[in-house]
Design an enzyme around this catalytic site. Structure first.
Site, PDB file in Angstrom:
ATOM      1  N   LYS A  98       0.845  -1.212   0.000  1.00  8.13           N
ATOM      2  CA  LYS A  98       0.000   0.000   0.000  1.00  8.13           C
ATOM      3  C   LYS A  98       0.877   1.258   0.000  1.00  8.13           C
ATOM      4  CE  LYS A  98      -2.062  -1.199   3.876  1.00  8.13           C
ATOM      5  NZ  LYS A  98      -1.358  -2.478   4.165  1.00  8.13           N
ATOM      6  N   ARG A 101      11.889  -5.652   5.424  1.00  9.83           N
ATOM      7  CA  ARG A 101      11.708  -4.215   5.125  1.00  9.83           C
ATOM      8  C   ARG A 101      12.629  -3.353   5.999  1.00  9.83           C
ATOM      9  NH1 ARG A 101       5.788  -1.743   5.514  1.00  9.83           N
ATOM     10  NH2 ARG A 101       5.901  -2.728   7.558  1.00  9.83           N
ATOM     11  N   ARG A 118      10.892  -1.320  11.506  1.00 14.75           N
ATOM     12  CA  ARG A 118       9.741  -0.942  12.323  1.00 14.75           C
ATOM     13  C   ARG A 118       9.612  -1.902  13.509  1.00 14.75           C
ATOM     14  NH1 ARG A 118       4.685   0.159   8.325  1.00 14.75           N
ATOM     15  NH2 ARG A 118       3.667  -1.166   9.849  1.00 14.75           N
ATOM     16  N   ARG A 132      -0.821  -9.252  13.232  1.00 14.47           N
ATOM     17  CA  ARG A 132      -1.357  -8.307  12.230  1.00 14.47           C
ATOM     18  C   ARG A 132      -2.095  -9.061  11.120  1.00 14.47           C
ATOM     19  NH1 ARG A 132       4.080  -5.434  10.848  1.00 14.47           N
ATOM     20  NH2 ARG A 132       2.910  -4.303   9.225  1.00 14.47           N
TER      21      ARG A 132
HETATM   22  P1  AP5 Z   1       4.868  -1.671   1.908  1.00 18.21           P
HETATM   23  O1  AP5 Z   1       4.566  -0.881   0.698  1.00 18.21           O
HETATM   24  O2  AP5 Z   1       5.583  -1.023   3.016  1.00 18.21           O
HETATM   25  O3  AP5 Z   1       3.541  -2.423   2.397  1.00 18.21           O
HETATM   26  P2  AP5 Z   1       2.272  -1.875   3.191  1.00 18.21           P
HETATM   27  O4  AP5 Z   1       1.076  -2.494   2.560  1.00 18.21           O
HETATM   28  O5  AP5 Z   1       2.309  -0.394   3.276  1.00 18.21           O
HETATM   29  O6  AP5 Z   1       2.532  -2.572   4.581  1.00 18.21           O
HETATM   30  P3  AP5 Z   1       2.429  -1.988   6.081  1.00 18.21           P
HETATM   31  O7  AP5 Z   1       3.233  -2.894   6.966  1.00 18.21           O
HETATM   32  O8  AP5 Z   1       2.757  -0.541   6.117  1.00 18.21           O
HETATM   33  O9  AP5 Z   1       0.904  -2.214   6.342  1.00 18.21           O
HETATM   34  P4  AP5 Z   1       0.184  -2.208   7.668  1.00 18.21           P
HETATM   35  O10 AP5 Z   1      -1.197  -2.073   7.160  1.00 18.21           O
HETATM   36  O11 AP5 Z   1       0.424  -3.374   8.540  1.00 18.21           O
HETATM   37  O12 AP5 Z   1       0.844  -1.007   8.483  1.00 18.21           O
HETATM   38  P5  AP5 Z   1       0.381   0.466   8.825  1.00 18.21           P
HETATM   39  O13 AP5 Z   1       1.557   1.321   8.866  1.00 18.21           O
HETATM   40  O14 AP5 Z   1      -0.785   0.857   7.994  1.00 18.21           O
HETATM   41  O15 AP5 Z   1       5.728  -2.958   1.437  1.00 18.21           O
HETATM   42  C1  AP5 Z   1       6.227  -3.888   2.395  1.00 18.21           C
HETATM   43  C2  AP5 Z   1       7.607  -4.397   1.955  1.00 18.21           C
HETATM   44  O16 AP5 Z   1       7.464  -5.161   0.765  1.00 18.21           O
HETATM   45  C3  AP5 Z   1       8.627  -3.290   1.632  1.00 18.21           C
HETATM   46  O17 AP5 Z   1       9.896  -3.692   2.064  1.00 18.21           O
HETATM   47  C4  AP5 Z   1       8.582  -3.182   0.111  1.00 18.21           C
HETATM   48  O18 AP5 Z   1       9.825  -2.767  -0.422  1.00 18.21           O
HETATM   49  C5  AP5 Z   1       8.229  -4.608  -0.290  1.00 18.21           C
HETATM   50  N1  AP5 Z   1       7.412  -4.648  -1.487  1.00 18.21           N
HETATM   51  C6  AP5 Z   1       6.410  -3.785  -1.850  1.00 18.21           C
HETATM   52  N2  AP5 Z   1       5.876  -4.161  -3.032  1.00 18.21           N
HETATM   53  C7  AP5 Z   1       6.530  -5.294  -3.401  1.00 18.21           C
HETATM   54  C8  AP5 Z   1       6.444  -6.161  -4.533  1.00 18.21           C
HETATM   55  N3  AP5 Z   1       5.544  -5.935  -5.506  1.00 18.21           N
HETATM   56  N4  AP5 Z   1       7.265  -7.231  -4.590  1.00 18.21           N
HETATM   57  C9  AP5 Z   1       8.175  -7.458  -3.610  1.00 18.21           C
HETATM   58  N5  AP5 Z   1       8.323  -6.675  -2.517  1.00 18.21           N
HETATM   59  C10 AP5 Z   1       7.506  -5.594  -2.421  1.00 18.21           C
HETATM   60  O19 AP5 Z   1      -0.195   0.270  10.322  1.00 18.21           O
HETATM   61  C11 AP5 Z   1       0.693  -0.035  11.367  1.00 18.21           C
HETATM   62  C12 AP5 Z   1      -0.096  -0.165  12.670  1.00 18.21           C
HETATM   63  O20 AP5 Z   1      -0.733   1.098  12.971  1.00 18.21           O
HETATM   64  C13 AP5 Z   1      -1.267  -1.172  12.659  1.00 18.21           C
HETATM   65  O21 AP5 Z   1      -0.831  -2.493  12.942  1.00 18.21           O
HETATM   66  C14 AP5 Z   1      -2.166  -0.601  13.758  1.00 18.21           C
HETATM   67  O22 AP5 Z   1      -1.656  -0.883  15.040  1.00 18.21           O
HETATM   68  C15 AP5 Z   1      -2.035   0.907  13.525  1.00 18.21           C
HETATM   69  N6  AP5 Z   1      -3.041   1.396  12.573  1.00 18.21           N
HETATM   70  C16 AP5 Z   1      -2.807   1.986  11.372  1.00 18.21           C
HETATM   71  N7  AP5 Z   1      -3.960   2.295  10.761  1.00 18.21           N
HETATM   72  C17 AP5 Z   1      -4.960   1.889  11.596  1.00 18.21           C
HETATM   73  C18 AP5 Z   1      -6.377   1.899  11.516  1.00 18.21           C
HETATM   74  N8  AP5 Z   1      -7.002   2.409  10.426  1.00 18.21           N
HETATM   75  N9  AP5 Z   1      -7.081   1.373  12.550  1.00 18.21           N
HETATM   76  C19 AP5 Z   1      -6.465   0.885  13.642  1.00 18.21           C
HETATM   77  N10 AP5 Z   1      -5.130   0.833  13.779  1.00 18.21           N
HETATM   78  C20 AP5 Z   1      -4.377   1.325  12.762  1.00 18.21           C
HETATM   79 MG    MG Z   2       2.472   0.991   4.847  1.00 15.91          MG
END
Ligand code: AP5
Ligand code: MG
Length: 213
Positions: free
Chosen positions: A13, A127, A159, A170
Site C-alpha cells: 500500500k 523491510r 519498524r 497483524r
Molecule cells: P509496503 O509498501 O511497506 O507495504 P504496506 O502495505 O504499506 O505494509 P504496512 O506494513 O505498512 O501495512 P500495515 O497495514 O500493517 O501497516 P500500517 O503502517 O498501515 O511494502 C512492504 C515491503 O514489501 C517493503 O519492504 C517493500 O519494499 C516490499 N514490497 C512492496 N511491493 C513489493 C512487490 N511488488 N514485490 C516485492 N516486494 C515488495 O499500520 C501499522 C499499525 O498502525 C497497525 O498495525 C495498527 O496498530 C495501527 N493502525 C494503522 N492504521 C490503523 C487503523 N485504520 N485502525 C487501527 N489501527 C491502525
Molecule cells: Mg504501509
C-alpha cells in the site's frame, strides 16, 4: 479522485501510494505513518497507540476515526486523497461514509491489493525504513549501501512491529477485522481487486488502469 488502498500488512500500500501521488497530485494519507509520527513526538495519543501497534493490534476506532476526520478537512484533500491503511474495520468504513456524505463526496475506487499470506512475512521481516519516508527491502529492493538510505544517506531502521510475533497478529487481525471490507465495498460497487504479486511497476500499472477507467 477519492481512493482507498486496501490490503494486508506488506501488500505494498505504502509503496504504491508513493508512486501514485506524483501522477495524481493528491496526498497519501497513511494512518500508520500519522500514528508513528505521534509515537516519535511522544504525544499522549502516540504513547497510547504504541502499546497496540507494537503488539500488532489495531488502535481503537475512536482514535483513528478522529485522525481521519481532521485530516480530510485539510486543503490538500480538496481534490482527492489516497487512503492507505484506513478504513480497517467495518465501523471505520461506516464512519468514513458518513464523513464523506456530509461533505457531498464519495469514494471513487477501493483498490484491493491481493497478496497471499505466504509472501507477506518475507516482505515485512526484510523491510528497512528511513526517517525521510523511503522504504527498502533487503532482497526485493535493497539500498545501494547496506543499511544506508539511497535518498538522504541516513541510517535505515526496522519498524518495531516488523517482528515475526507482531506480524502474525497483524495478519490474523487483517483477516478477522479488515477483510470484511471487501464485501462492504463490493456491495457499494466500488471495489476493484488487483494481483499484488508482480513487480511494483506492474502493480502500479494495474492500479493506474483502474484509476484512469
Ligand atoms: P509496503 O509498501 O511497506 O507495504 P504496506 O502495505 O504499506 O505494509 P504496512 O506494513 O505498512 O501495512 P500495515 O497495514 O500493517 O501497516 P500500517 O503502517 O498501515 O511494502 C512492504 C515491503 O514489501 C517493503 O519492504 C517493500 O519494499 C516490499 N514490497 C512492496 N511491493 C513489493 C512487490 N511488488 N514485490 C516485492 N516486494 C515488495 O499500520 C501499522 C499499525 O498502525 C497497525 O498495525 C495498527 O496498530 C495501527 N493502525 C494503522 N492504521 C490503523 C487503523 N485504520 N485502525 C487501527 N489501527 C491502525
Ligand atoms: Mg504501509
Amino acid at each position: 479522485m477519492d481512493l482507498i488502498l486496501l490490503g494486508p500488512p506488506g501488500a505494498g500500500k505504502g509503496t504504491q501510494a508513493k508512486k501514485m501521488i506524483d501522477a495524481l497530485h493528491i496526498p497519501q494519507i497513511s494512518t500508520g505513518d500519522i500514528l508513528r509520527a505521534a509515537v516519535k513526538d511522544g504525544t499522549a495519543m502516540g504513547l497510547e497507540a504504541k502499546k497496540f501497534m507494537d503488539a500488532g493490534q489495531l488502535v481503537p476506532d475512536s482514535v483513528v476515526i478522529g485522525i481521519i476526520d481532521e485530516r480530510l478537512k485539510e486543503d490538500d484533500c480538496a481534490k482527492g486523497f489516497i487512503l492507505d491503511g484506513f478504513p480497517r474495520t467495518v465501523d471505520q468504513a461506516a464512519s468514513l461514509t458518513e464523513m464523506l456524505d456530509k461533505a457531498g463526496r464519495k469514494i471513487d475506487h477501493v483498490i484491493s491489493i491481493d497478496v497471499p499470506d505466504s509472501d507477506l512475512m518475507a516482505r515485512l521481516t526484510g523491510r528497512w525504513m528511513c526517517t525521510c519516508g523511503a522504504s527498502f527491502h533487503k532482497l526485493f529492493n535493497p539500498s545501494k549501501v547496506d543499511g544506508i538510505c539511497d535518498l538522504c544517506g541516513a541510517k535505515l531502521y526496522q519498524r518495531d512491529d516488523d517482528k515475526e510475533a507482531a506480524i502474525s497478529v497483524r495478519l490474523v487481525n487483517y483477516h478477522n477485522q479488515t477483510a470484511p471490507l471487501i464485501d462492504y465495498y463490493g456491495a457499494k460497487k466500488v471495489l476493484r481487486s488487483i494481483p499484488g504479486t508482480g513487480t511494483p511497476d506492474e502493480i502500479y500499472a494495474a492500479i493506474m488502469a483502474v484509476v484512469n477507467g
